[in-house]
Structure formats: C-alpha cells, structure tokens
Design a protein around this motif. Sequence first.
Motif, PDB file in Angstrom:
ATOM      1  N   PHE A 114       0.739  -1.200  -0.195  1.00 24.59           N
ATOM      2  CA  PHE A 114       0.002   0.075   0.124  1.00 24.59           C
ATOM      3  C   PHE A 114       0.928   1.232   0.096  1.00 24.59           C
ATOM      4  CE2 PHE A 114      -2.225   3.369   2.609  1.00 24.59           C
ATOM      5  CZ  PHE A 114      -3.165   3.662   1.578  1.00 24.59           C
ATOM      6  N   SER A 115       0.969   2.084  -1.059  1.00 30.29           N
ATOM      7  CA  SER A 115       1.723   3.172  -1.376  1.00 30.29           C
ATOM      8  C   SER A 115       2.775   3.191  -1.581  1.00 30.29           C
ATOM      9  CB  SER A 115       1.395   4.274  -0.026  1.00 30.29           C
ATOM     10  OG  SER A 115       2.308   4.029   0.959  1.00 30.29           O
ATOM     11  N   GLY A 116       3.528   3.734  -2.516  1.00 31.66           N
ATOM     12  CA  GLY A 116       4.676   3.995  -3.048  1.00 31.66           C
ATOM     13  C   GLY A 116       5.831   4.167  -1.659  1.00 31.66           C
ATOM     14  N   ARG A 117       5.545   5.288  -0.919  1.00 30.28           N
ATOM     15  CA  ARG A 117       6.191   5.814   0.136  1.00 30.28           C
ATOM     16  C   ARG A 117       6.554   4.760   1.000  1.00 30.28           C
ATOM     17  NH1 ARG A 117       2.850  10.773   1.382  1.00 30.28           N
ATOM     18  NH2 ARG A 117       1.437  10.020   0.257  1.00 30.28           N
ATOM     19  N   ARG A 172       7.997  -6.156  -5.684  1.00 28.52           N
ATOM     20  CA  ARG A 172       8.826  -5.501  -6.927  1.00 28.52           C
ATOM     21  C   ARG A 172       9.504  -4.661  -6.271  1.00 28.52           C
ATOM     22  NH1 ARG A 172       6.190  -2.872 -12.410  1.00 28.52           N
ATOM     23  NH2 ARG A 172       8.529  -2.634 -13.571  1.00 28.52           N
ATOM     24  N   PRO A 173      10.543  -4.662  -6.677  1.00 32.60           N
ATOM     25  CA  PRO A 173      11.345  -3.399  -5.956  1.00 32.60           C
ATOM     26  C   PRO A 173      11.212  -1.813  -6.533  1.00 32.60           C
ATOM     27  CG  PRO A 173      12.768  -5.055  -6.788  1.00 32.60           C
ATOM     28  CD  PRO A 173      11.548  -5.405  -7.565  1.00 32.60           C
ATOM     29  N   MET A 174      11.293  -1.239  -5.677  1.00 36.33           N
ATOM     30  CA  MET A 174      10.889   0.270  -5.784  1.00 36.33           C
ATOM     31  C   MET A 174      11.858   1.149  -5.121  1.00 36.33           C
ATOM     32  SD  MET A 174       7.213   2.397  -5.392  1.00 36.33           S
ATOM     33  CE  MET A 174       6.394   0.923  -6.222  1.00 36.33           C
ATOM     34  N   ALA A 175      12.208   2.341  -5.806  1.00 31.83           N
ATOM     35  CA  ALA A 175      13.139   3.344  -5.313  1.00 31.83           C
ATOM     36  C   ALA A 175      12.282   4.771  -5.352  1.00 31.83           C
ATOM     37  CB  ALA A 175      14.601   3.405  -5.898  1.00 31.83           C
ATOM     38  N   ALA A 235      12.430   1.219 -14.205  1.00 36.49           N
ATOM     39  CA  ALA A 235      11.628   2.147 -15.176  1.00 36.49           C
ATOM     40  C   ALA A 235      11.272   3.343 -14.400  1.00 36.49           C
ATOM     41  CB  ALA A 235      10.210   1.542 -15.390  1.00 36.49           C
ATOM     42  N   ARG A 236      11.373   4.441 -15.097  1.00 39.53           N
ATOM     43  CA  ARG A 236      10.933   5.711 -14.049  1.00 39.53           C
ATOM     44  C   ARG A 236       9.693   5.938 -14.113  1.00 39.53           C
ATOM     45  NH1 ARG A 236      10.554  11.434 -14.077  1.00 39.53           N
ATOM     46  NH2 ARG A 236      12.454  12.456 -13.226  1.00 39.53           N
ATOM     47  N   GLY A 237       9.100   6.447 -13.028  1.00 36.78           N
ATOM     48  CA  GLY A 237       7.523   6.942 -12.762  1.00 36.78           C
ATOM     49  C   GLY A 237       7.343   8.301 -12.997  1.00 36.78           C
ATOM     50  N   GLU A 238       6.305   8.816 -12.791  1.00 33.66           N
ATOM     51  CA  GLU A 238       6.077  10.244 -12.722  1.00 33.66           C
ATOM     52  C   GLU A 238       6.792  11.299 -11.913  1.00 33.66           C
ATOM     53  OE1 GLU A 238       1.782  10.557 -12.446  1.00 33.66           O
ATOM     54  OE2 GLU A 238       1.819   9.866 -10.496  1.00 33.66           O
ATOM     55  N   TYR A 255      10.240  14.466  -6.722  1.00 32.86           N
ATOM     56  CA  TYR A 255      10.807  13.041  -6.293  1.00 32.86           C
ATOM     57  C   TYR A 255      10.021  12.123  -7.400  1.00 32.86           C
ATOM     58  CZ  TYR A 255       7.106  11.402  -3.624  1.00 32.86           C
ATOM     59  OH  TYR A 255       5.975  11.259  -2.810  1.00 32.86           O
ATOM     60  N   HIS A 256      10.668  11.015  -7.908  1.00 34.72           N
ATOM     61  CA  HIS A 256      10.017  10.078  -8.773  1.00 34.72           C
ATOM     62  C   HIS A 256      10.382   8.566  -8.409  1.00 34.72           C
ATOM     63  CE1 HIS A 256      13.893  10.744 -10.906  1.00 34.72           C
ATOM     64  NE2 HIS A 256      13.808   9.429 -10.981  1.00 34.72           N
TER      65      HIS A 256
END
Length: 254
Positions: free
Chosen positions: A38-41, A72-75, A95-98, A241-242
């Motif tokens: 739940f949520s990117g942060r 899935r790895p996320m930064a 991949a780059r997000g918004e 940030y992205h």
Amino acid sequence: MIGTMPGVPDLERLAARTWRGLEEERHGDWLLRAGGGFSGRANSALVVGDPPSDLPTAVAAVTRWYAARGARPMAQVPSPGSEAADDAFAAAGWARGEDVLVLTASLGSWPEPSVPVELAPTPDEAWLRGYRYRGTPLPPVASAVLANADDPVFAAVRTAPGSAPTAAVARGVVVDGWLVVTAVTVDDAWRRRGLATAVMAALGSWARDRGGHSCLLQVSGDNAGALALYERLGFTEHHRYHYRLGPAPARSPT
C-alpha cells in the motif's frame, strides 16, 4: 516559516517519519521500506545520502531485499541530489515513474475552516471508505500504514452528523514543527464547495496549537486541480521526486 528551510535530504527524512513502512531497514543512509504493497512511500527505498557500497552494488542489494519479500523493487528518488543514484537504477533497467512535487507553505495565515471538521486520532470505517488512494478503495493493510506514525490525526467533513459518510478527509502528522498532510480526498458529489480548503485549514489550526509553523505535502505533477488549490493556500515547490521500478519478482512454478 521558522528558521532555515531544510534541504532535500532533511525534508525527505522528515516526511518519511510521518508515512512509514510496516518494516524498515537502513542500508547506509538509504531507508528500505515495506508496507504490504500500500502506497509507494511505504514500499520503496528512500534514496537520500549514500549507501554502504558503490551504487551498482547498492541497487542489487535493494533488488534482493524486495525480492525476499515477494515485492517488486521500488526506489523513491528525490531531486536535486540523487542524480547519480537515479542513473544507477536506470542502468540496471529500472523504469521511471511520474514526477511528484513536494510543496511547502507557512501555517501562519491560513483561515479557519468554513464548515465543521472532525478530528480524530484513528480513522473510522467512514473515513477509510472516504479516502480514495489514487481513485481506488483501500486494501486491508492500509489501516496499519495510516496509523503507523507518532500521533496522527484524521480530519473528516461528514455529510450528516454522527458516523455518516464523509464528504472530505485528510490526514496530518506534526514532526519538528512541520505539518505533513496526506490523504486529502473530496467525494465527487461534494467537489467545488471548499471542503479541501476546510480540512487543510482544520489541520493547520491543529498543528499550530502543537507548535507547527510550516506544512509539507506531496502531489502528482499532473494533478492540476490540487496544484491550483495548494497555490491558493500559499504553497510553493520545494523539490520533486519520482519512483524507479525494478523487475517484478519471479513467480514460483505452480
């Protein structure tokens, strides 16, 4: 605002204290977070400062940490300041997000709310139904993530007295004099009535009573309506940030 404006790393670390993963681990200066998706942060590595190794090795370590959790790895990559790390994630095929804008404002001149706004230390079911994260209902794990901060407050404008459905909601946490606002949502049927301004004003008054002097929030760069509201309240862009998204974890054969 009081004192010197914090730089990007300090402001990102401050914000991270108000929206935490359910599991967190340091990797040098980086902060690895997992929160049930739940949520990117709450489910990304906050990339500020230096990792304990060279950047390609650090990217591989982040990948393994999330893969071990089936995620899935996320930064989360703020700028300016993390360009070298961003290049390393890009080189590894992430991949780059918004862009997400980090906005700040003083709390000194906000008006009182124009409608009754309830403030509670925990979200009730109506509040949880009223918060539409990226336009969708909340998963079960969301309640744990929302509560995982020091003394959060949950603001709600009700459609009627009591435990009626909400017309607008928001969440606030004060850290080191900063009110960090998240989860601002207005029901579609109640838009253009000043309710987002009302919940922001109520949270601002609550924060000032607790020594708050400034406010921080994050908003997608393509959310024109929200950006217009926050500009009227005196917010300006501090930084952006992205997210970088790594490869999806391999699925076990069935």
